[in-house]
Design an enzyme around this catalytic site. Structure first.
Site, short mmCIF file in Angstrom:
data_model
loop_
_atom_site.label_atom_id
_atom_site.label_comp_id
_atom_site.label_asym_id
_atom_site.label_seq_id
_atom_site.Cartn_x
_atom_site.Cartn_y
_atom_site.Cartn_z
N ARG B 128 29.72 30.07 21.99
CA ARG B 128 28.87 30.05 23.82
C ARG B 128 29.64 30.45 24.51
NH1 ARG B 128 26.00 26.03 20.11
NH2 ARG B 128 24.02 26.70 19.86
N LYS B 150 31.26 41.75 35.44
CA LYS B 150 30.63 42.37 34.20
C LYS B 150 31.16 43.04 32.71
CE LYS B 150 27.02 45.10 37.79
NZ LYS B 150 26.91 46.32 37.37
N GLU B 192 38.26 54.86 42.78
CA GLU B 192 37.36 53.97 42.78
C GLU B 192 38.05 53.58 43.73
OE1 GLU B 192 35.12 52.75 41.59
OE2 GLU B 192 34.84 53.71 40.40
N LYS B 233 36.61 44.78 46.35
CA LYS B 233 35.21 43.97 45.35
C LYS B 233 34.93 42.74 45.31
CE LYS B 233 33.40 44.97 40.54
NZ LYS B 233 33.89 45.90 39.17
N GLU B 243 24.38 40.76 40.90
CA GLU B 243 23.59 42.27 41.43
C GLU B 243 22.09 42.23 41.89
OE1 GLU B 243 24.45 45.02 38.66
OE2 GLU B 243 25.16 46.17 40.48
N ARG B 247 25.86 43.75 46.07
CA ARG B 247 26.70 44.66 44.90
C ARG B 247 26.28 46.01 44.69
NH1 ARG B 247 29.03 40.85 40.31
NH2 ARG B 247 30.44 42.88 39.25
N ASN B 251 28.01 50.69 43.94
CA ASN B 251 27.55 52.40 43.80
C ASN B 251 27.60 53.09 43.70
OD1 ASN B 251 26.88 50.64 40.72
ND2 ASN B 251 24.69 50.36 41.47
N HIS B 254 28.87 56.75 42.25
CA HIS B 254 27.79 56.74 40.70
C HIS B 254 26.41 57.47 40.35
CE1 HIS B 254 31.55 54.57 41.43
NE2 HIS B 254 31.32 53.63 39.92
N HIS B 258 27.11 59.59 37.50
CA HIS B 258 26.62 59.08 36.43
C HIS B 258 26.09 60.59 35.76
CE1 HIS B 258 26.60 54.82 36.59
NE2 HIS B 258 27.53 55.24 35.62
N HIS B 273 35.14 59.38 34.52
CA HIS B 273 34.61 58.37 35.14
C HIS B 273 34.52 58.49 36.57
CE1 HIS B 273 31.55 55.29 36.73
NE2 HIS B 273 32.47 54.50 36.92
#
Lengths: 375, 375
Positions: B128, B150, B192, B233, B243, B247, B251, B254, B258, B273
């Site tokens: 955990r 993330k 980025e 960031k 998010e 946040r 994107n 993106h 994507h 990417h």
């Protein structure tokens, strides 16, 4: 929508932004939709349950959710401890995603401890966390595993080694569902109720000594026992959410208990968790007496009460042969991490006066176990 | 122990009890043991890495840890996006538990975004949660995925759908390791870097226009670019850790990106990417101009800079055939959840003036894409 019963009790768990309510009372599955709809923004839910529980409670729960405008999808897994492993976890995650559950929607655990632990883990990792509702259907899950946020699965390296801390958004402990438990299952859950008295509530232990028949019969005494247990667990969890200190007190009876479960290969026909804890609590009190920490009369009183309700209280009460004391000691050492020959144990200075002892000599434990062993 | 270089920069991420440092500079792998030992109590670590990165940096890292008294075990996985799935996750959890990593010990991610995402998830669920250190070895991972917490793996239902928010205890961005990146990988990460300027730092974008050759050459300009990106960031993450709002600005580029990655079946030989994000950022600026939100000159300026560094800037720059605009639109709709024909997009009102628009008509997007499509 059914009106809230006069018997209903609420325990609030004040964990800041992770605060939540535990509702305890009759008829809660019938009211689940309304209670959940008032607490989450989404209108979709995935119900994770097992085949045995689904047969009794899945349709009433789905109907209650539908009445409240919540569409639900059921993920029905096999009952039993083996469900706490990666394969069912992957299956459940896949079904929850397939049901298009988003962050404001809910995963609902409908079942005992195994389902609650698995579903809580699923809710914690799908989309990095969706809403999570516990509807525990065993006494053990109502008074113990559904409260506190420990979730997870087993690994070949040990139990509960993979998981997350994930507090539920709501716990619905429906007292009516306990009617379908076998007497043995109910007793096993009751061992954890007694534990809260023995940790630090001697008055509650005395109340149980006098009122256990009423608790077993159902009604208001049972609801009081469940609510007192949930409050006790909540207090410990709030003091130590991530188990860095005081939460260890909840392990009273569990060190010996886990060793006995391992010694019987987790064979539920011989010994279930609550029974192991019952024997473990008696042993912890006897061991405390042997270390001159508490009077032997306390251990006798604990033993007498657990025996009265029909729980096993000694290693001799376990059917079949047990491995020798050395093997039990090995299981304890593996469970607990021995540091320079010292172990951490929950011991007691008297009735309801448990404490964390982190310097118990492994040799003392072994010699105590040898004396107690029936072989 | 190597002394900290004068070039070393520190970015602090002030997330309360989850606060951590990002160190950026040369020679950080050689100093990793000392930096980690001063931040965690345990003296054991599991290093999760891939075969390609291990060949260069595993032995220096292990040596540095050993010098600081930290015993390490390496978990070496195959490189590539497929490693972000359940099977490698299970393998890594099993190896980390087998190495007897406890809560105060560390899981160290040594690699690019795939390794960081997987290792962060492992660190979040073993027992955990154990300590977690990021040592990102690609520019993309240094300026983006290693910061912000993330973590996760992919599902057949989509990318990154299973995981946890798990902030690292320390990020070590060693500028030296970027020397082993291919020029194409470096450029992809640079997209980025540019993104942070375009979100809300027009001065930084202008600085990049003037200094990009120095950033590509290495040294102090590169460290400044990485540190500015990490700070940008970190600011967004601190404002919105889980998010729920701001946040989403991260994107930028993106949504289109994507869709293009999906349209090329995530085939890295056609489009990686960062390249998809570069094209996506140009499209987002052109789309903003078409909606009369920003001057077309801004889009041209963004396109000119990305083209100057060698990045693709339009769909026509992608080798091979693309599916038609309807198919791209489907990919966007699947990615974004269309609510009553409206989509959420990151648009801009000018250079470095991006904002979250949650009411973009799907029909506008489709008509824009049809005009831009090379087919």
């Amino acid at each position: 929508m059914t009106a809230a019963s006069d018997l209903q009790t609420r325990v609030h768990v004040p964990l800041g932004e992770r605060a939540y309510d535990i509702l305890i009372g009759p008829g809660l599955i019938a009211r689940a939709g309304a209670e959940i709809a008032s607490r989450i923004k989404g209108r979709k839910a995935a119900i994770i349950t097992d085949r045995s529980v689904a047969a009794h409670y899945l349709e009433p729960l789905k109907a209650s959710l539908a009445d409240a405008g919540i569409a639900s999808h059921a993920v029905i897994l096999p009952p039993g401890e083996k469900t706490k492993s990666f394969e069912p976890l992957i299956e459940a995650c896949d079904e929850v995603l397939g049901a298009r559950i988003e962050r404001n929607d809910a995963v609902i655990a409908l079942g005992g401890g195994v389902i609650g632990d698995l579903a809580g883990f699923v809710a914690g990792i799908v989309r990095r966390g969706v809403r999570f509702i516990q509807i525990p259907t065993s006494l053990l899950a109502q008074v113990d595993s559904s409260v506190g946020g420990k979730t997870g699965i087993n690994s070949r390296h040990g139990k509960n080694l993979i998981g997350v801390f994930n507090q539920p958004d709501l716990v619905l402990a429906d007292a009516d569902v306990l009617a379908t438990l076998s007497p043995r299952e109910f007793r096993a859950g009751y061992a954890e109720v007694v534990k809260y008295g023995l940790i630090d509530k001697p008055d509650f232990f005395e109340w149980l000594e006098k009122n256990w028949q009423a608790v077993f019969a159902g009604g208001v005494a049972r609801i009081h026992a469940i609510a007192t247990s949930c409050q006790a667990k909540a207090d410990v969890v709030v003091a130590d959410e991530r188990e860095t200190g005081a939460r260890a007190l909840l392990n009273l009876g569990h060190t010996f208990g886990h060793a006995l479960e391992a010694a019987t290969a987790y064979d539920g026909s011989r010994l279930v968790h609550g029974e192991a804890v019952a024997i473990g609590m008696v042993l912890a009190h006897e061991f405390s007496a042997r270390l001159n920490l508490a009077s032997p009369d306390v251990a006798k009183r604990v033993e007498a009460h657990l025996r009265a309700v029909g729980l096993p209280v000694s290693m001799a009460d376990i059917p079949g042969e047990l491995p020798g004391p050395e093997r039990l000691m090995e299981a304890i050492a593996q469970d607990k991490k021995v540091k320079s020959g010292k172990l951490t144990f929950i011991l007691t200075r008297g009735l309801g006066q448990s404490f964390v002892a982190d310097d118990v000599a492994a040799s003392e434990v072994q010699s105590f176990l040898t004396g107690k062993h029936p072989g």
